[in-house]
Design an enzyme around this catalytic site. Structure first.
Site, PDB file in Angstrom:
ATOM      1  N   TRP A  85       0.834  -1.209   0.000  1.00  0.00           N
ATOM      2  CA  TRP A  85       0.000   0.000   0.000  1.00  0.00           C
ATOM      3  C   TRP A  85       0.863   1.251   0.000  1.00  0.00           C
ATOM      4  O   TRP A  85       0.565   2.229  -0.675  1.00  0.00           O
ATOM      5  CB  TRP A  85      -0.969  -0.003   1.182  1.00  0.00           C
ATOM      6  CG  TRP A  85      -1.904  -1.173   1.152  1.00  0.00           C
ATOM      7  CD1 TRP A  85      -2.030  -2.134   2.107  1.00  0.00           C
ATOM      8  CD2 TRP A  85      -2.844  -1.524   0.117  1.00  0.00           C
ATOM      9  NE1 TRP A  85      -2.980  -3.060   1.732  1.00  0.00           N
ATOM     10  CE2 TRP A  85      -3.490  -2.707   0.531  1.00  0.00           C
ATOM     11  CE3 TRP A  85      -3.179  -0.954  -1.106  1.00  0.00           C
ATOM     12  CZ2 TRP A  85      -4.469  -3.337  -0.255  1.00  0.00           C
ATOM     13  CZ3 TRP A  85      -4.158  -1.579  -1.893  1.00  0.00           C
ATOM     14  CH2 TRP A  85      -4.774  -2.751  -1.456  1.00  0.00           C
ATOM     15  N   ASP A 139      -1.458   6.883   6.221  1.00  0.00           N
ATOM     16  CA  ASP A 139      -2.500   5.941   5.814  1.00  0.00           C
ATOM     17  C   ASP A 139      -2.741   5.016   7.004  1.00  0.00           C
ATOM     18  O   ASP A 139      -1.917   4.176   7.327  1.00  0.00           O
ATOM     19  CB  ASP A 139      -2.014   5.153   4.586  1.00  0.00           C
ATOM     20  CG  ASP A 139      -2.987   4.048   4.163  1.00  0.00           C
ATOM     21  OD1 ASP A 139      -4.021   3.870   4.827  1.00  0.00           O
ATOM     22  OD2 ASP A 139      -2.695   3.372   3.153  1.00  0.00           O
ATOM     23  N   LYS A 182     -11.881  -1.547   6.946  1.00  0.00           N
ATOM     24  CA  LYS A 182     -11.038  -2.370   7.815  1.00  0.00           C
ATOM     25  C   LYS A 182     -11.478  -2.277   9.277  1.00  0.00           C
ATOM     26  O   LYS A 182     -11.480  -3.266   9.969  1.00  0.00           O
ATOM     27  CB  LYS A 182      -9.569  -1.970   7.689  1.00  0.00           C
ATOM     28  CG  LYS A 182      -9.060  -1.954   6.249  1.00  0.00           C
ATOM     29  CD  LYS A 182      -8.459  -3.254   5.803  1.00  0.00           C
ATOM     30  CE  LYS A 182      -8.224  -3.350   4.311  1.00  0.00           C
ATOM     31  NZ  LYS A 182      -7.446  -2.273   3.725  1.00  0.00           N
TER      32      LYS A 182
HETATM   33  C1  PLP Z   1      -6.799  -1.923   2.311  1.00  0.00           C
HETATM   34  C2  PLP Z   1      -5.784  -0.871   2.351  1.00  0.00           C
HETATM   35  C3  PLP Z   1      -5.688   0.126   1.356  1.00  0.00           C
HETATM   36  C4  PLP Z   1      -6.580   0.134   0.137  1.00  0.00           C
HETATM   37  O1  PLP Z   1      -7.831   0.554   0.495  1.00  0.00           O
HETATM   38  P1  PLP Z   1      -8.987   0.793  -0.588  1.00  0.00           P
HETATM   39  O2  PLP Z   1     -10.027   1.467   0.246  1.00  0.00           O
HETATM   40  O3  PLP Z   1      -9.379  -0.541  -1.109  1.00  0.00           O
HETATM   41  O4  PLP Z   1      -8.449   1.671  -1.647  1.00  0.00           O
HETATM   42  C5  PLP Z   1      -4.745   1.107   1.499  1.00  0.00           C
HETATM   43  N1  PLP Z   1      -3.920   1.129   2.549  1.00  0.00           N
HETATM   44  C6  PLP Z   1      -3.959   0.199   3.526  1.00  0.00           C
HETATM   45  C7  PLP Z   1      -3.021   0.284   4.669  1.00  0.00           C
HETATM   46  C8  PLP Z   1      -4.903  -0.824   3.449  1.00  0.00           C
HETATM   47  O5  PLP Z   1      -4.955  -1.756   4.420  1.00  0.00           O
END
Ligand code: PLP
Length: 356
Positions: A102, A169, A193
């Protein structure tokens, strides 16, 4: 049979969130109308998004500190692009820490906007640890990191103190542990998540860092536009926002982040202790960087895979398979996963030991 859901995302949410949100699809607030058929500008929905935005800041202890919470579309992946759009100056530069798939996805987008410096990367070791010794150039427009690496099971335990905007993030560990969130200038997270269903993205941004790039930003990608329109620049994802509100209310009723953090630590300790004790298993991430949300581990002898998989499947465990590029097992222990579910997994690991 009770299912123990270890899915990495979309993932487990509190049962009461599923119940209440499904009721709202049939009859929202006793209006005789579905949440899905009323105007997002109706007073009933405006109350939902306002409460959700306020509760985010309350839970993160960011009220009255110059932050705005936004519920946007596009997932965390669109934030990979929106962050440089909104923060990297024309001919500017940005600094990134590469801790996994990511993080490198975010780096890929930033490169289109200007000089993108990777201050450190653990790629050569298949992202099994978090780099610690790195220098962040003081003339960068911001520093970007990923607090929890969902795929590899590593988690940042500390964050640098810097004079530049700190962007993070937090998709897979937001609302799971106490941090001084005021250290961060921009936090983003896909809802799916730890907060709600897929389809909404949370952005928490300190307003004073915006509006400094000198570049044109398309309206839908411009945080200032979204702030101006109170997170309703266009029709927001009403259902994910409502379900996220219910999850945030549930979290508050549990006692907030500090309380859930203790539960999360107990769950992680229970599982990691077994991974370390049981001679049949090995953890994948370096111990000091282990994630309390996603634990990755392997069987030392792959020939035990069939029997172990049969044990955990028959115990009602779901979603334990590792990410497709990593293999092995990944146990995602998000806020709504109860300690009892972790005990069931640990018992399966012990059962394998007794059968070998
Ligand atoms: C799942 C995830 C993403 C991607 O998320 P989307 O909402 O599917 O774009 C980005 N960063 C992390 C740390 C993730 O766990």
């Amino acid at each position: 049979m009770k299912i123990h859901n270890y899915s990495a995302g979309p993932c487990i949410l509190p049962q009461e969130v599923f119940k209440k949100s499904s009721e709202a699809i049939l009859d929202f607030n006793g209006m005789g109308l579905s949440l899905l058929e009323i105007s997002h500008r109706s007073k009933d929905f405006v109350a939902v998004i306002e409460e959700a935005r306020a509760l985010v800041l309350e839970l993160l202890n960011l009220q009255g500190k110059g932050y705005q919470a936004l519920f946007l579309h596009g997932g965390a992946s669109l934030e990979f692009l929106m962050v440089p759009y909104n923060l990297m100056k024309e001919n500017g530069k940005a600094a990134y820490l590469d801790t996994g798939t990511w993080a490198s996805g975010a780096i890929k987008e930033a490169k289109h906007f200007g000089e993108t410096i990777i201050v450190a990367s653990s790629k050569e070791d298949n992202y099994s640890y978090i780099p610690k010794d790195y220098v962040i150039p003081s003339d960068a427009n911001y520093f970007h990191c990923t607090s929890n690496n969902t795929i590899y099971g590593t988690q940042m335990k500390s964050f640098p103190t810097i004079d530049l905007p700190l962007v993070c993030d937090m998709s897979s560990d937001i609302f799971s542990r106490t941090l001084d969130f005021s250290k961060f200038d921009l936090i983003y997270a896909g809802a799916q998540k730890n907060m709600g269903p897929a389809g909404a993205t949370l952005v928490v941004v300190k307003e004073e860092i915006l509006g400094k790039t000198g570049r044109y930003i398309p309206s839908m990608l411009d945080y200032q536009q979204h702030i101006l329109k109170e997170s309703m620049y266009n029709t927001p994802p009403v259902f994910p926002i409502y379900a996220s509100l219910l999850t945030l209310q549930w979290l508050k009723a549990q006692g907030g982040i500090a309380t859930i953090e203790k539960v999360n630590e107990a769950k992680a300790a229970l599982l990691y202790n077994e991974i370390d004790r049981n001679p049949l298993f090995t953890g994948k991430a370096q111990k000091e960087d282990r994630s309390i949300m996603n634990a990755t581990f392997v069987l030392n002898d792959e020939s035990h895979t069939g029997i172990f998989d049969a044990i955990w499947k028959s115990a009602g465990i779901s979603g334990l398979t590792g990410y497709r590029t990593v293999g092995g097992y990944r146990a995602s222990m998000y806020n709504a996963l109860p300690l009892e579910s972790v005990q069931v997994l640990v018992d399966c690991m012990k059962e394998l030991e007794s059968k070998i």
